[in-house]
Structure formats: C-alpha cells, structure tokens
Enzyme design. Structure first.
Site, PDB file in Angstrom:
ATOM      1  N   ARG A 254       0.888  -1.133   0.033  1.00 13.62           N
ATOM      2  CA  ARG A 254       0.144  -0.120   0.097  1.00 13.62           C
ATOM      3  C   ARG A 254       0.954   1.436   0.168  1.00 13.62           C
ATOM      4  O   ARG A 254       2.180   1.174   0.361  1.00 13.62           O
ATOM      5  CB  ARG A 254      -0.976   0.046   1.119  1.00 13.62           C
ATOM      6  CG  ARG A 254      -1.790  -0.924   1.469  1.00 13.62           C
ATOM      7  CD  ARG A 254      -2.550  -0.945   2.550  1.00 13.62           C
ATOM      8  NE  ARG A 254      -1.975  -1.907   3.767  1.00 13.62           N
ATOM      9  CZ  ARG A 254      -2.192  -1.749   4.805  1.00 13.62           C
ATOM     10  NH1 ARG A 254      -3.663  -1.196   5.349  1.00 13.62           N
ATOM     11  NH2 ARG A 254      -1.343  -2.112   5.797  1.00 13.62           N
TER      12      ARG A 254
ATOM     13  N   HIS B 264      -0.750   1.543  16.240  1.00 14.59           N
ATOM     14  CA  HIS B 264      -0.978   0.474  16.932  1.00 14.59           C
ATOM     15  C   HIS B 264       0.059   0.341  18.422  1.00 14.59           C
ATOM     16  O   HIS B 264       0.774  -0.747  18.600  1.00 14.59           O
ATOM     17  CB  HIS B 264      -0.864  -0.841  16.367  1.00 14.59           C
ATOM     18  CG  HIS B 264      -1.925  -1.127  15.309  1.00 14.59           C
ATOM     19  ND1 HIS B 264      -3.358  -0.963  15.533  1.00 14.59           N
ATOM     20  CD2 HIS B 264      -1.677  -0.858  14.016  1.00 14.59           C
ATOM     21  CE1 HIS B 264      -3.966  -1.100  14.554  1.00 14.59           C
ATOM     22  NE2 HIS B 264      -2.908  -1.070  13.474  1.00 14.59           N
TER      23      HIS B 264
ATOM     24  N   SER C 232     -11.007  -1.876   8.244  1.00 16.08           N
ATOM     25  CA  SER C 232     -11.664  -2.977   8.616  1.00 16.08           C
ATOM     26  C   SER C 232     -12.722  -3.846   7.840  1.00 16.08           C
ATOM     27  O   SER C 232     -13.003  -5.022   7.929  1.00 16.08           O
ATOM     28  CB  SER C 232     -12.630  -2.183   9.986  1.00 16.08           C
ATOM     29  OG  SER C 232     -11.755  -1.764  10.952  1.00 16.08           O
TER      30      SER C 232
ATOM     31  N   VAL D 113     -15.606  -5.013  11.432  1.00 16.13           N
ATOM     32  CA  VAL D 113     -14.932  -6.268  10.828  1.00 16.13           C
ATOM     33  C   VAL D 113     -15.898  -7.543  11.009  1.00 16.13           C
ATOM     34  O   VAL D 113     -16.025  -8.209  10.111  1.00 16.13           O
ATOM     35  CB  VAL D 113     -13.766  -6.638  11.750  1.00 16.13           C
ATOM     36  CG1 VAL D 113     -13.087  -7.902  11.417  1.00 16.13           C
ATOM     37  CG2 VAL D 113     -12.552  -5.347  11.556  1.00 16.13           C
TER      38      VAL D 113
ATOM     39  N   ASP E 156     -21.397 -11.253  20.389  1.00 12.04           N
ATOM     40  CA  ASP E 156     -20.829  -9.740  21.083  1.00 12.04           C
ATOM     41  C   ASP E 156     -21.525  -9.521  22.307  1.00 12.04           C
ATOM     42  O   ASP E 156     -22.667 -10.160  22.693  1.00 12.04           O
ATOM     43  CB  ASP E 156     -21.411  -8.701  20.005  1.00 12.04           C
ATOM     44  CG  ASP E 156     -20.591  -7.327  20.019  1.00 12.04           C
ATOM     45  OD1 ASP E 156     -19.832  -7.145  19.242  1.00 12.04           O
ATOM     46  OD2 ASP E 156     -20.834  -6.626  20.953  1.00 12.04           O
TER      47      ASP E 156
ATOM     48  N   VAL F 240     -12.589  -8.436  17.552  1.00 10.21           N
ATOM     49  CA  VAL F 240     -12.703  -7.583  18.776  1.00 10.21           C
ATOM     50  C   VAL F 240     -11.942  -6.534  18.627  1.00 10.21           C
ATOM     51  O   VAL F 240     -10.891  -6.513  18.342  1.00 10.21           O
ATOM     52  CB  VAL F 240     -12.497  -8.625  19.823  1.00 10.21           C
ATOM     53  CG1 VAL F 240     -12.553  -7.684  21.043  1.00 10.21           C
ATOM     54  CG2 VAL F 240     -13.353  -9.851  20.161  1.00 10.21           C
ATOM     55  N   LEU F 241     -12.485  -5.450  18.992  1.00  9.66           N
ATOM     56  CA  LEU F 241     -11.504  -4.106  19.009  1.00  9.66           C
ATOM     57  C   LEU F 241     -12.006  -3.371  20.012  1.00  9.66           C
ATOM     58  O   LEU F 241     -13.051  -3.085  20.589  1.00  9.66           O
ATOM     59  CB  LEU F 241     -11.898  -3.383  17.683  1.00  9.66           C
ATOM     60  CG  LEU F 241     -11.316  -2.002  17.557  1.00  9.66           C
ATOM     61  CD1 LEU F 241     -10.064  -1.914  17.507  1.00  9.66           C
ATOM     62  CD2 LEU F 241     -11.772  -1.011  16.431  1.00  9.66           C
TER      63      LEU F 241
ATOM     64  N   ILE G 203      -5.292  -9.122  15.798  1.00 10.04           N
ATOM     65  CA  ILE G 203      -3.815  -9.448  16.130  1.00 10.04           C
ATOM     66  C   ILE G 203      -3.133  -8.210  16.096  1.00 10.04           C
ATOM     67  O   ILE G 203      -2.146  -7.675  16.693  1.00 10.04           O
ATOM     68  CB  ILE G 203      -3.314 -10.330  15.024  1.00 10.04           C
ATOM     69  CG1 ILE G 203      -1.890 -10.706  15.748  1.00 10.04           C
ATOM     70  CG2 ILE G 203      -2.915  -9.734  13.770  1.00 10.04           C
ATOM     71  CD1 ILE G 203      -2.038 -11.727  16.919  1.00 10.04           C
ATOM     72  N   ASP G 204      -3.593  -6.981  15.209  1.00  9.07           N
ATOM     73  CA  ASP G 204      -2.950  -5.763  15.522  1.00  9.07           C
ATOM     74  C   ASP G 204      -2.875  -5.079  16.825  1.00  9.07           C
ATOM     75  O   ASP G 204      -1.728  -4.307  17.157  1.00  9.07           O
ATOM     76  CB  ASP G 204      -3.625  -4.748  14.496  1.00  9.07           C
ATOM     77  CG  ASP G 204      -3.365  -4.756  13.014  1.00  9.07           C
ATOM     78  OD1 ASP G 204      -2.426  -5.363  12.676  1.00  9.07           O
ATOM     79  OD2 ASP G 204      -4.234  -4.431  12.396  1.00  9.07           O
TER      80      ASP G 204
ATOM     81  N   ILE H 253      -3.566  -7.161   7.085  1.00 14.77           N
ATOM     82  CA  ILE H 253      -4.424  -7.880   6.191  1.00 14.77           C
ATOM     83  C   ILE H 253      -4.768  -7.553   5.044  1.00 14.77           C
ATOM     84  O   ILE H 253      -4.599  -7.922   3.730  1.00 14.77           O
ATOM     85  CB  ILE H 253      -5.579  -8.682   6.828  1.00 14.77           C
ATOM     86  CG1 ILE H 253      -6.347  -9.549   6.228  1.00 14.77           C
ATOM     87  CG2 ILE H 253      -6.473  -7.677   7.539  1.00 14.77           C
ATOM     88  CD1 ILE H 253      -7.411 -10.420   6.919  1.00 14.77           C
TER      89      ILE H 253
END
Length: 374
Positions: free
Chosen positions: A15, A95, A133, A178, A197, A238-239, A268-269, A300
């Site tokens: 990117r 992050h 996302s 996501v 959730d 999950v965030l 994972i970020d 990703i």
C-alpha cells in the site's frame, strides 16, 4: 506546508499512504507534496501518475528531511525512525499499545504522532480505520475458506458445502465493522454463521441487516468456551480503540478445537483475542498450534493494496487537508475526532489506552496546546 509520502518499507507492504487524487487536492491548496520515487508501484500507481497530479518526486532522505508532515500506512520502522525530524507530524496506523519500542522511538524523536486507528467521532465511529476493517472483515472468510482446504492443512471442508452436506460452522467474535463484514461474506458463501458480541443492539442490527441468515449470541466466557470447539472457522473481530485486545479464547479452548480448524485473528494488530495467536506476515501467514491453523497477518488489507490505498485515501484525506490548511494545533482544537488520534505530542503520551498499556504518564492534550491558540 510540505507533505511527505514515503514508500513503505515493511515486508510485503504494497500500500501507499495517498493516491494521485489525494495529491492533487493538496497541491490545489498550494501545498508541496513530496512523493518518494516508486512509492506507489505496489498499488499500480506510477511516478508519472503522481507527477501529473502535481507531486514532486524525491529520494527517501529528502522526503523525510524537508517535510513538515509525514503520511504513512504503517508505523515507522527502526530505520525510518532515524529519518524523522523533531517537530514533524506523523500519521499512520501505529498500534502503539502493542508496540512499546515504536512508542519509545516516537517519544524520543519528539514528533507528534497521530494514529489513524484512534481517530474517533463522537458517535464512536472510527472513520479512517473503518475502510481497512471492512476490507479485513470481507477477506477473513475467503482466507479461512482457502485454509480449510486439505492441501493447505485444513479440515477439507467447503465453507458453503453442497446439497445433502452440512456447511462449515463459522464463529465470529465481535459484531463491529470487521465482524459485520465477515458475517456478511461468510453468510453469502452459505456457511453456518454465528456472531457473538456483548452489545445486544449490535447483534439486533446485524440480524436485521442479514434478514436472519445468521445466528447471534450474547458473548459470555462460558458460552465462548462451548461454541469455539464446534467451529470450523473462528474469526476474531474484537476491538477496543487504541487498547490491547481482550483475550477471549484461551489456549485450553483452542486445544479442544477440531483438527484442521482455522483461526483468523484480525484483532492481532492490537495483540489478538485468541491466546495462541501470534503476529505473522504475508510471506509466512500461518502457524499451527494444537492442530489448529492460525492466521495472524497484521496488515491483512495489504494483500489487496490497490483497493486499500484508494479506500484509505478517501477516508484520511479530509483530516490531512484540515491539518495542512489550519496547522496542527488549530486542527486538533477544532476537530475532536482528529484530536482523539493524537497518541504522542512532543514526546508525551496523550492517549489514555496507550498510556495505560505502556505504563507511561498520560498528558491531556489541552495542556500541551500552545496558549495562543485559545
């Protein structure tokens, strides 16, 4: 203002932080945009495309040395950290809660670091993270479907199955951007999809959106322990903005999953929501633990760089223009969403979740804004 767009240096990161269209918008406001040579090649954007839009092509050292603001996709590497100049503004997906070395480096450089993933509106939406996302969520089922094939070490299960055969069971943890997109794609492939959730309103919205084609379930630790072992594909979505992700799936629960099952941990970020997950990359995206395939690629969306680059520019450009036209302090003062993106200012941590994760002192942003702004 002089704005720098360097070429990304991370492995398999194709990117680029801005399209020629974004460059033209900035150049039309009389800003100078320095683009590192070949920065857009991975996204099929040529140097000529940037030149035609009004950019100035430059070598990497010049981009960093001259620019007031550096626009990136990923956080600066150790090498890039050495090129930063005190007082610069840096925008990227940082992050920092899970990257203490990067945080320390930015603090030591005394730059202002704005994290795309924590730019947050009053309604809780994350406008710059959102398109990434969406992409990650939409990619997760197709990645999982591929890994479930026997030739890739999976169970040999077709996600949507065929007439007379049960479809694969897909469990999505999280009903945010996501999770919503993952559920849409997986249900479109006719998998048996369940989304969990803690927010019942989100689950109701998702159920309405997909016309009952999925199952929804209130997330509780005991229920997760019961549901995960039945899944052929587990998607972690999950965030907690800026914070370390909660670990929802224990190693003991992973041990109870089916041999050849797949985990795609998009969280994972921010550390991951599965205890056994580890960061991987596009060159070596999968690790196996307890007979379960784990996909933990942190960028990703970088697998589809052209789509991602254009989506990122569309989302980030209004904020970048605001910073360029108004200047850092005025832009932060006038835009609470942009101010929420400020993680480090002049060597000080200005994000509550980042400070907590790194055990650093937190400084309220308004205590650091120059007095003359008021």
């Amino acid at each position: 203002m002089i704005i720098g767009i360097p070429r990304e240096t991370a492995e398999n990161e194709f990117r680029v932080a801005m399209t020629p269209g974004g460059v033209r918008e900035l150049a039309s406001d009389d800003h100078i945009v320095l683009v590192e040579k070949d920065a857009g090649i991975g996204s099929l954007i040529s140097n000529d495309d940037y030149l035609a839009a009004g950019a100035t092509m430059a070598e990497r050292a010049e981009v960093y040395e001259r620019s007031h603001m550096i626009i990136k996709v990923q956080a600066p590497s150790d090498y890039e950290m050495g090129l930063l100049v005190e007082g610069q503004v840096v925008l990227a997906f940082l992050h920092l809660a899970t990257s203490p070395a990067t945080a320390k480096g930015l603090m030591g450089k005394r730059v202002t670091a704005l994290a795309y993933e924590t730019v947050q509106q009053d309604d809780g939406k994350l406008p710059i993270l959102r398109p990434m996302s969406e992409i990650a969520g939409r990619m997760a089922p197709q990645i999982g479907a591929n890994l479930l094939e026997k030739v890739h070490g999976g169970r040999g299960v077709l996600l949507g199955a065929v007439s007379g055969v049960m479809p694969a069971k897909v469990l999505v943890l999280g009903a945010g951007m996501v999770g919503t997109n993952a559920a849409r794609m997986a249900s479109g492939l006719e998998a048996d999809v369940t989304v969990m959730d803690i927010d019942l309103d989100r689950l109701r919205h998702l159920d309405d959106l997909l016309f009952g084609r999925i199952k929804t379930l209130a997330s509780q630790s005991l229920m997760i322990e019961e549901m995960v072992p039945n899944a052929d594909l587990l998607i972690g979505a999950v965030l907690r903005p800026g914070a370390i992700s909660p670990v929802l799936v224990s190693e003991e629960t992973v041990k109870r999953m089916k041999p050849g099952a797949v985990i795609v941990d998009i969280a994972i970020d921010q550390g991951g929501c599965v205890e056994t997950s580890e960061p991987t990359n596009h060159a070596s995206p999968v690790i196996e633990k307890h007979g379960v395939l784990h996909y933990g690629v942190q960028n990703i969306a970088g697998a589809v760089p052209r789509t991602s680059t254009f989506a990122l520019t569309s989302a980030s450009l209004p904020y970048i223009i605001r910073l360029a036209n108004k200047g850092l302090w005025q832009a932060l003062k006038e835009d609470p969403a942009l101010a929420a993106g400020a993680n480090i200012v002049d060597g000080k941590v200005t994000s509550v979740p980042v400070a907590a994760a790194l055990d650093e002192e937190y400084y309220a942003l308004d205590t650091l804004i120059p007095f003359e702004i008021f």
